[in-house]
Every structure is written in structure tokens, then in C-alpha cells.
Write an enzyme that holds these catalytic residues in place. Structure first.
Site, PDB file in Angstrom:
ATOM      1  N   THR A 372      -3.265  -7.568  -1.132  1.00  0.00           N
ATOM      2  CA  THR A 372      -4.286  -7.301  -0.122  1.00  0.00           C
ATOM      3  C   THR A 372      -4.149  -8.381   0.936  1.00  0.00           C
ATOM      4  OG1 THR A 372      -5.785  -6.425  -1.819  1.00  0.00           O
ATOM      5  CG2 THR A 372      -6.739  -6.982   0.313  1.00  0.00           C
ATOM      6  N   GLU A 403       3.995  -5.212 -13.242  1.00  0.00           N
ATOM      7  CA  GLU A 403       5.161  -6.033 -13.548  1.00  0.00           C
ATOM      8  C   GLU A 403       4.757  -7.502 -13.612  1.00  0.00           C
ATOM      9  OE1 GLU A 403       9.152  -7.159 -11.107  1.00  0.00           O
ATOM     10  OE2 GLU A 403       8.741  -5.020 -11.331  1.00  0.00           O
TER      11      GLU A 403
END
Length: 513
Positions: A372, A403
Site C-alpha cells: 500500500t 510468499e
């Protein structure tokens, strides 16, 4: 006292900075670079034990030269596997190496799980056999005191949390209680190997080697002094000016500019405001390229193929690297899809954040990188990105996990999302036919698309799992329930599955993507 001219790279000394409370402090810092501008020396410092995004250029007035520590001359060390040995290895990798050198064989645990040290009064309860069901008159009172969670190796004979064993729900003192059945009559081991933090990254506590594929992959090499320093001073993106946190491999000639100008729609970079203005007269985009697959209110998501829109994808990775330190940049974006979240106004669709995912993942990753942008942080957009990634996994009929490694901010966001989502499921269970409702870890995983390992680690992180009379008990205290309800009241942005128009593709049948 040392002179300013004696300061070299590698020196350590206290440096004046302002903390979050706007108070002066003198943390220890390392000099990473020295430069001379118009006869004035500037020093690039990294504050020891602080995040690299706080690194900055300072003048000599902020340095405490009385406590300077000059770098020691290191003896030449032999290289390992052809790599320079100037940087000490991580503790996780040094332990097995030292054991092998001493000729000892390390035991390989069959399974690793988390256990809790329960109070003695909970372990020995008068009345009842281990196989008897727990009643509301048992000792499962709300646990208001803080207990430390521990990790231990479990042998095949030791019971572990069952993924398919049902969880029972029964009320007590106005709070909900869940009991997960497991193998009865077995004693727990008490040896401790670490903390629950390890469960987020790997099951064996040893970080796996980074995958050298994709647009942004794990970065374990900080030996290069150039990549340890921020190289872009400022980025202008639409109506925002961003101060980068980390190094990003933009062209060398752009690193000397006071401001780097980006088109907020195609993310192409320019040397000056005049270049940007000329570009905007030719740029037809008012939204990211690709397909808009979600829109609700002013929030939209665009799916972008890293092969079809390579230029945009690479520019997005360059921008993202300014705010992601645990990843390193690669220009092969073909194996990736990018999902860009935007906010709409009369001028167009403005980028808020994004996440990428592999078209084919053998490890069930549903997110490779997630970000973000700083102007939109702390407004609920991070959780919205995470929720959207799991909404895609639900449509695909898969469970997913991000991940690893996650950044510090990423780990906080994911833990918060997992906690709220799982608690929402547990607190929404309803009884049928007067019996306590039951649920298994597998069912939680299927409902939420959160991978089973993340479900278990979240329950352990929240300290909800207790072991009692051969069963694993999930205990929701009133504090947990109240805290969850307060958090959900603040969470105003949610994904509406009815607004999602997404058809998953089978990339295994598409050759080279």
C-alpha cells in the site's frame, strides 16, 4: 575527540535524531557513505537496530565525535562456496554448520508444532476421566493473564492438533468456548526451542533459500553498500510527493535529481516536470492497463498480465522497490499477474496499492509482493488488498498463503487479517438441535481459503489453544471477544464478492503463459 575529516565508512557513533514523541535521542549509528557538497561533508547513517527506512543523510553537527568507534581491520577469511566471507552468516545457518564440523548428527524432527505451558491447576482437575466431554462447570475460565507461547519438537507418539477433529462450542459466563478434540491420554513434552514467531516463515525454523524468479523475490544479500542506501530523494506521483524508504534500481542518471516525476497512470518516469507535462499530452491512460475485475463505490481492482503489459509491470516493480526492502528486483515479469487497487475521481483511477502473484505456484502462494503506497497507509487499504487476494483464491477453489519472508508491516497486516477472519468464523458458529456446534481446522481453511498452517499459527499466536485431558481446547476469553468486536467496528472497507467479475485461468495449459 576525532576530527570530522577522520570519519570514514564503517565508523559507529551516536547520532542525534527525533523520535516519535518529538524528543531528541542519540542512538548508535553506522556511517555507510560520505559525500562532499560545496565543501560541506554529509554522512549517510544507518541507525543500529532500527529499520533501514529511517536511514538518512546528516551533517557533522548531529554526530557525537567523542564516542566514535573506528572500524576494526578484519583478517582475511576463506571464502565459502566461492562467495566472499566478509559478512557473518545468519545464526540459523551457523548452528547446523557448527554441528556438522564437530561430527555430531543433528536430529531431524518428524513434526514441529506449538505447545503452551498450562497452569498446574488446569492440568490436574478432580473428577472425570480424560475421555469424558468437558462441561461448563469445568475449569475453562477466561485466562486474563499473559502466558508465553513456546515451540517444541513433537515425536510421532505425541498428539498434535488435528486438522479434521471437530471443535465444540459451549457458553460460559457470557463468553463462547470451543473445544477441539484430539488423541486422549497422552502427555505433553516440555522442552522449548523458540517462539511462535518462527511459525510464520517456515516449519523447521531454518529459512529456505530465496527463489530466483519473478518480478520481486527474496533478498538475502546486503553486502553491496550501494543497495543499502536510498538512491532516490523524492518521487512525485499525481498529487502526492513520496519519500522513498529503500534503494530502487532506477537508471543511475535519475538518482541525482531532487525529484523524480512519475505518470500516475502508466508509471513512466521523467527527469523534470516539463517532461511529465509533455508525456501527459500523449498518454491516453486514465487507469492501469488490463481488465477491471472489481468495482464498488470508488474502489476498483485491475488485473494486469506481466507478459502483455511488461512496461507497466516493470515500472510498477521499480516504484514498489522504493518501499520494499526484503525483496530485490528482477525484470522477468512474464510469470506474474499484478492486481492494482485504485481510487476513482473525476481525473481518473489513482493507484492506491497492489499485489502480485505467480500464474503457477507450486507452493500455494496467492501473493508474491504486496504494497500500500504511503499516502494511503493506516486507512484500511492493506487489509482490503489481503482480503481481495483471498477472495480470488476462493473463486479458484484453492487455499493460499503469502510468499515469505514478509516485511515487518506486512506481517502485522496479515496477522491482523488472519485473526479477524478466523475469529469471525468461530464467533459466528451456531448450535443445532441443542448440541454444541463443531468445526475443524480443515473447515476453517476451506471457508476462508487461508492455508491450514496459517490457521494453526494464528490460533497459537492468539494463545487460544490449550491442551486438556487429551484434547486441544480453543478458549475465547471475553477480552478476545470484546477486542475483536471493537476492531470490526473500525473495519469499514470490505470486499463484496458480488462485485467481483473474475474467471480463473488454467495457466498450465497455456504453454509459456
Amino acid at each position: 575527540m576525532a576530527e570530522v575529516g577522520e570519519i570514514i565508512e564503517g565508523c559507529r557513533l551516536p547520532v542525534l535524531r527525533r523520535n516519535q514523541d518529538n524528543e531528541d535521542e542519540w542512538p548508535l549509528a553506522e556511517i555507510l557513505s560520505v559525500k562532499d557538497i560545496s565543501g560541506r561533508k554529509l554522512f549517510y547513517v544507518h541507525y543500529i537496530d532500527f529499520n533501514k527506512r529511517l536511514d538518512e543523510w546528516v551533517t557533522h553537527e548531529r554526530l557525537d565525535l567523542k564516542k566514535i568507534q573506528f572500524p576494526k581491520k578484519e583478517a582475511k577469511t576463506p571464502t565459502k562456496n566461492g562467495l566472499p566471507g566478509s559478512r557473518p552468516g545468519s545464526p540459523e545457518r551457523e548452528v547446523p554448520a557448527s554441528a556438522q564440523a564437530s561430527g555430531k548428527t543433528l536430529p531431524i524432527p518428524v513434526q514441529i508444532t506449538l505447545r503452551f505451558n498450562l497452569p498446574k491447576e488446569r492440568e490436574a482437575i478432580p473428577g472425570g476421566e480424560p475421555d469424558q466431554p468437558l462441561s461448563s462447570s469445568s475449569c475453562l475460565q477466561p485466562n486474563h493473564r499473559s502466558t508465553k507461547r513456546k515451540v517444541e519438537v513433537v515425536s510421532p507418539a505425541t498428539p498434535v492438533p488435528s486438522e479434521t477433529a471437530p471443535a465444540s462450542v459451549f457458553p460460559q459466563n457470557g463468553a463462547a468456548r470451543r473445544a477441539v478434540a484430539a488423541q486422549p491420554g497422552r502427555k505433553r513434552k516440555s522442552n522449548c526451542l523458540g517462539t511462535d514467531e518462527d511459525s510464520q516463515d517456515s516449519s523447521d525454523g531454518i529459512p529456505s533459500a530465496p527463489r530466483m524468479t519473478g518480478s520481486l523475490v527474496s533478498d538475502r544479500s546486503h553486502d553491496d553498500i550501494v543497495t543499502r542506501m536510498k538512491n532516490i530523494e523524492c518521487i512525485e506521483l499525481g498529487r502526492h510527493r513520496l519519500k522513498p524508504w529503500y534503494f530502487s534500481p532506477y537508471p543511475q542518471e535519475l538518482t541525482t535529481l531532487p525529484v523524480l516525476y512519475l505518470c500516475e497512470f502508466c508509471l513512466k518516469y521523467g527527469r523534470s516536470l516539463k517532461c511529465l507535462q509533455r508525456h501527459l499530452t500523449k498518454c491516453d491512460l486514465r487507469h492501469p492497463p488490463g481488465n477491471e475485475i472489481y468495482r464498488k463505490g470508488t474502489i476498483s481492482f485491475f488485473e494486469i498480465d506481466g507478459r502483455k503489459n511488461k512496461s507497466y509491470s516493470q515500472n510498477l516493480c521499480l516504484l514498489a522497490k522504493c518501499f520494499l526492502d526484503h525483496k530485490t528486483l528482477y525484470y522477468d515479469t512474464d510469470p506474474f499477474l499484478f492486481y492494482v487497487m485504485t481510487e476513482y475521481d473525476c481525473k481518473g483511477f489513482h493507484i492506491v496499492g497492489y499485489f502480485s502473484k505467480e500464474k503457477e505456484s507450486t507452493e500455494d502462494y496467492n501473493v508474491a509482493c504486496i504494497l500500500t503506497l504511503p499516502p494511503y497507509q493506516r486507512r484500511g487499504y492493506g487489509k482490503l488488498l489481503i482480503e481481495f487476494s483471498y477472495e480470488l483464491s476462493k473463486v479458484e477453489g484453492k487455499t493460499g498463503t503469502p510468499e515469505k519472508p514478509l516485511s515487518d508491516l506486512g506481517l502485522l497486516s496479515y496477522r491482523s487479517y488472519w485473526s479477524q477472519t478466523i475469529l469471525e468464523i468461530l464467533m459466528g458458529l451456531k448450535s443445532e438441535s441443542g448440541e454444541r456446534p463443531q468445526i475443524t481446522i480443515n473447515e476453517i481453511s476451506e471457508i476462508t481459503s487461508i492455508k491450514k498452517e496459517d490457521v494453526i499459527s494464528t490460533l497459537q499466536y492468539l494463545n487460544l489453544i490449550n491442551y486438556y485431558k487429551g484434547q486441544y481446547i480453543l478458549t475465547l476469553s471475553e477480552d478476545i471477544v470484546d477486542g475483536h468486536e471493537r476492531a470490526m467496528l473500525k473495519r469499514l472497507l470490505r470486499i463484496d464478492s458480488k462485485c467481483l467479475h473474475f474467471t480463473p485461468k488454467d495457466w498450465s495449459k497455456r504453454g509459456k503463459w
